[in-house]
Design an enzyme around this catalytic site. Structure first.
Site, short mmCIF file in Angstrom:
data_model
loop_
_atom_site.label_atom_id
_atom_site.label_comp_id
_atom_site.label_asym_id
_atom_site.label_seq_id
_atom_site.Cartn_x
_atom_site.Cartn_y
_atom_site.Cartn_z
N GLY A 1 -0.18 7.85 -2.36
CA GLY A 1 0.42 6.75 -1.59
C GLY A 1 -0.29 5.43 -1.79
O GLY A 1 -1.35 5.36 -2.41
N ASP A 2 0.34 4.38 -1.28
CA ASP A 2 -0.22 3.02 -1.31
C ASP A 2 -0.46 2.50 -2.72
O ASP A 2 -1.38 1.72 -2.96
CB ASP A 2 -1.52 2.95 -0.49
CG ASP A 2 -1.31 3.46 0.92
OD1 ASP A 2 -0.25 3.17 1.48
OD2 ASP A 2 -2.19 4.16 1.46
N GLU A 3 0.38 2.90 -3.65
CA GLU A 3 0.23 2.47 -5.03
C GLU A 3 0.81 1.07 -5.25
O GLU A 3 0.54 0.44 -6.28
CB GLU A 3 0.94 3.44 -5.99
CG GLU A 3 0.38 4.86 -5.99
CD GLU A 3 1.07 5.77 -4.98
OE1 GLU A 3 1.81 5.26 -4.12
OE2 GLU A 3 0.85 7.00 -5.04
N LYS B 1 4.36 0.58 -4.07
CA LYS B 1 5.79 0.86 -4.22
C LYS B 1 6.63 -0.26 -3.63
O LYS B 1 7.66 -0.63 -4.17
CB LYS B 1 6.14 2.19 -3.53
CG LYS B 1 5.44 3.38 -4.11
CD LYS B 1 5.72 4.66 -3.34
CE LYS B 1 5.12 4.70 -1.96
NZ LYS B 1 3.64 4.76 -1.91
N ASN C 1 5.52 6.60 8.86
CA ASN C 1 4.18 6.89 8.34
C ASN C 1 3.89 5.98 7.15
O ASN C 1 2.74 5.73 6.81
CB ASN C 1 4.04 8.37 7.93
CG ASN C 1 5.19 8.90 7.10
OD1 ASN C 1 6.23 8.25 6.97
ND2 ASN C 1 5.01 10.06 6.53
N ALA C 2 4.94 5.50 6.49
CA ALA C 2 4.77 4.62 5.33
C ALA C 2 4.29 3.25 5.77
O ALA C 2 4.49 2.84 6.91
CB ALA C 2 6.08 4.49 4.57
N GLY C 3 3.64 2.55 4.87
CA GLY C 3 3.26 1.17 5.11
C GLY C 3 3.31 0.44 3.80
O GLY C 3 2.58 0.77 2.87
N HIS C 4 4.24 -0.49 3.68
CA HIS C 4 4.39 -1.24 2.44
C HIS C 4 4.11 -2.71 2.70
O HIS C 4 4.75 -3.31 3.56
CB HIS C 4 5.81 -1.11 1.89
CG HIS C 4 6.27 0.31 1.76
ND1 HIS C 4 5.60 1.24 1.00
CD2 HIS C 4 7.33 0.96 2.29
CE1 HIS C 4 6.25 2.40 1.07
NE2 HIS C 4 7.29 2.26 1.86
N THR D 1 -0.74 10.31 10.29
CA THR D 1 -0.63 8.96 10.83
C THR D 1 -0.31 9.01 12.33
O THR D 1 -0.25 7.97 12.98
CB THR D 1 0.48 8.17 10.11
OG1 THR D 1 1.70 8.89 10.24
CG2 THR D 1 0.15 8.00 8.63
N GLN E 1 5.46 7.64 0.62
CA GLN E 1 4.39 8.56 0.26
C GLN E 1 4.33 8.74 -1.27
O GLN E 1 4.64 7.80 -1.97
CB GLN E 1 4.53 9.91 1.00
CG GLN E 1 4.32 9.78 2.50
CD GLN E 1 5.49 9.15 3.24
OE1 GLN E 1 6.61 9.56 3.09
NE2 GLN E 1 5.22 8.15 4.03
N THR F 1 -2.29 2.53 9.71
CA THR F 1 -3.29 2.90 10.72
C THR F 1 -4.58 2.09 10.62
O THR F 1 -5.47 2.23 11.46
CB THR F 1 -3.66 4.40 10.59
OG1 THR F 1 -4.10 4.63 9.25
CG2 THR F 1 -2.46 5.29 10.87
N ARG G 1 -6.96 2.55 8.73
CA ARG G 1 -8.10 3.37 8.32
C ARG G 1 -8.58 2.94 6.93
O ARG G 1 -7.77 2.63 6.06
CB ARG G 1 -7.69 4.85 8.22
CG ARG G 1 -7.45 5.50 9.57
CD ARG G 1 -7.00 6.95 9.40
NE ARG G 1 -5.63 7.07 8.89
CZ ARG G 1 -5.03 8.22 8.67
NH1 ARG G 1 -5.67 9.36 8.86
NH2 ARG G 1 -3.77 8.25 8.24
N ARG H 1 -9.34 3.39 3.24
CA ARG H 1 -8.85 4.40 2.31
C ARG H 1 -10.01 4.96 1.51
O ARG H 1 -10.94 4.23 1.17
CB ARG H 1 -7.82 3.78 1.37
CG ARG H 1 -6.55 3.33 2.09
CD ARG H 1 -5.58 2.62 1.14
NE ARG H 1 -4.41 2.13 1.87
CZ ARG H 1 -3.73 1.02 1.53
NH1 ARG H 1 -4.09 0.31 0.49
NH2 ARG H 1 -2.68 0.65 2.24
#
Ligand code: GDP
Ligand code: IMO
Ligand code: MG
Length: 427
Positions: A12-14, A16, A38-41, A128, A223, A300, A302, A304
């Site tokens: 994730g978090d690439e 996208k 749960n995603a975050g873009h 999440t 994700q 969140t 957090r 990474r």
């Protein structure tokens, strides 16, 4: 004709969201097919920064029809908060369409997500906490609530009653929480009904018609491959199909409508939450990657976990998704390293392997076999043509391409919309 799928290659978090946004002007319809908030873009347009969780990133481009597919789980409070926030910033969201078959996340899903994590203790997944897992569990268990249920109060009440029968035993007797009443859940959901009604549609049919009419449809995955419920590092995964197959089941179109499958991969690796991560760094290089790449969760906050690029993961993702193209993001974050290691094999109990091990315990034991590449020690954020990259950066990209078996069509050199080098057009 083109149906273009965007999927994450790693954990994730690439980037996208940025990739979807990049396709924006050539896109007619964009559909989110899995996951939920749960995603975050993060998408950066000029001086404006947008953080999207539930809505597809394509919503930021005027004229695009955004769709939330049947494979998504929807927290209605989050949906309407996100819509209001975008409207307040002048983004037109009036074309949004939502599948009648998508499931909803309610209060008891959020509560169960948090208490099950607490009960897992050391074995926690690090979710999440948005209720994603429990909502998908209800869907598979056939006690979920769908968007369409909101439009028949009797059915809604019956279904909530059915779901709560088990849930309340679990909440009260196992987790020592208070019981939830049918009324409070029904009221929670019904308050959104009127606003929701004009958005609900047969989205599978809408997408099929768009493809028939020759429109460009982008299927935006949340994700990533290694978080996929079937193909990821189970149980340290999310609860949906984040790989390309999910684009078909999660949106209601046939798999033969998917023409291009684009994997988004970071020039290094990150992971949020628990689970194995062979190239993870715990040293100064790790700190430097985290700081330079600003690797803190969009959802969140957090920090990474960070590590070097893992070529086995990209090769695995190529196979599992049938990737046709790669978008390599955040190459600029590597600008300041003397040497850049890449994982080209794993050593597992003394044996070297170049395929993803099928046995999860082996993956936990895998030690990365690193190949060193010379760094370029130069700011590449202004570069827009591959030939203008420092030769060491070109060689790094070409080596990753060779190792993955998929062409690298776009290279990200900055967070801005135009911070890219395009080698092959995606549409
Ligand atoms: P997603 O969940 O895959 O959409 O990715 P996220 O938005 O969670 O994380 C990617 C982050 O990297 C975002 O903050 C983007 O703005 C940023 N980003 C994307 N591509 C690039 C790039 O090529 N270079 C840099 N420096 N940042 C990028
Ligand atoms: P985007 O779309 C990174 C991770 C969580 C946790 C595991 C399960 O921004 O790439 P969940 O709440 O889904 O049950 O948590 O999956 N996770 C993500 N990690 N990016 C994401 O989304 C993620 N969505 C879930 O951290 O480890
Ligand atoms: Mg993200």
């Amino acid at each position: 004709m083109p149906g273009i799928v965007i999927v994450g290659v790693q954990w994730g978090d690439e980037g996208k969201g940025k990739a979807t946004d990049l396709l924006g002007e050539r896109t007619d319809v964009v559909v989110k097919f899995n996951g939920g908030n749960n995603a975050g873009h993060t998408v950066v347009i000029g001086d404006e920064k947008y953080a999207l969780h539930l809505l597809p990133s394509g919503i930021l481009t005027p004229g695009v029809t955004p769709v939330i597919g049947n494979g998504v789980v929807i927290d209605l409070e989050v949906l309407f908060d996100e819509l209001s926030a975008l409207n307040a910033r002048g983004v037109d969201t009036s074309k949004l369409k939502i599948s009648a078959n998508a499931h909803v996340i309610t209060g008891y899903h959020r509560t169960l997500d948090k208490v099950t994590e607490r009960f897992l203790g050391k074995r926690m997944i690090g979710t999440t906490g948005r209720g994603i897992g429990p909502a998908y569990a209800d869907k598979i268990n056939r006690v979920g609530i769908r968007i369409q249920d909101l439009f028949d109060e009797n059915i809604l009440r019956q279904k909530v009653e059915g779901a709560l029968e088990q849930k309340n035993h679990l909440l009260v007797k196992v987790y020592n929480r208070r019981a939830v009443t049918v009324d409070e859940i029904v009221d929670e959901l019904l308050q959104y009904r009127d606003r929701l009604e004009p958005m609900v549609a047969d989205t599978g049919l809408l997408l099929d018609n768009a493809l028939d009419a020759g429109e460009v449809v982008v299927f935006e995955g949340g994700q990533a491959t290694m978080l996929d419920i079937d193909h990821g590092t189970y149980p340290f995964v999310t609860s949906s199909s984040a790989t390309a197959g999910g684009a078909s089941t999660g949106s209601g179109i046939g798999p033969n409508r998917l023409d291009r499958i684009v994997g988004i991969v970071k020039a290094y690796t990150t992971r949020v939450g628990s689970g194995p991560f062979p190239t993870e760094l715990f040293d100064d290089d790790g700190e430097k990657l985290r700081a330079r790449g600003f690797e803190y969760g969009t959802t969140t906050g957090r920090p990474r976990r960070v590590g070097w690029y893992d070529a086995l993961i990209t090769r695995y993702a190529t196979r599992i998704n049938g990737l046709t193209d790669l978008v390599l993001t955040k190459l600029d974050i590597l600008d300041d390293f003397d040497e850049i290691p890449v994982c080209v094999a794993y050593e597992i109990d003394g044996v070297e392997v170049t395929e993803m091990p099928w046995n999860q315990s082996d993956f936990h034991h895998a030690k990365p076999v690193l190949k060193m590449f010379p760094g370029w020690k130069e700011d590449i954020t202004g570069v827009r043509r591959f030939e203008d990259l420092p030769i060491n950066a070109q060689n790094y990209v070409l080596a990753l391409e060779e190792l993955s078996g998929t062409r690298i069509s776009v290279i990200g050199v900055g967070p801005q919309r135009d911070g890219v080098i395009v080698r092959h057009d995606l549409v």
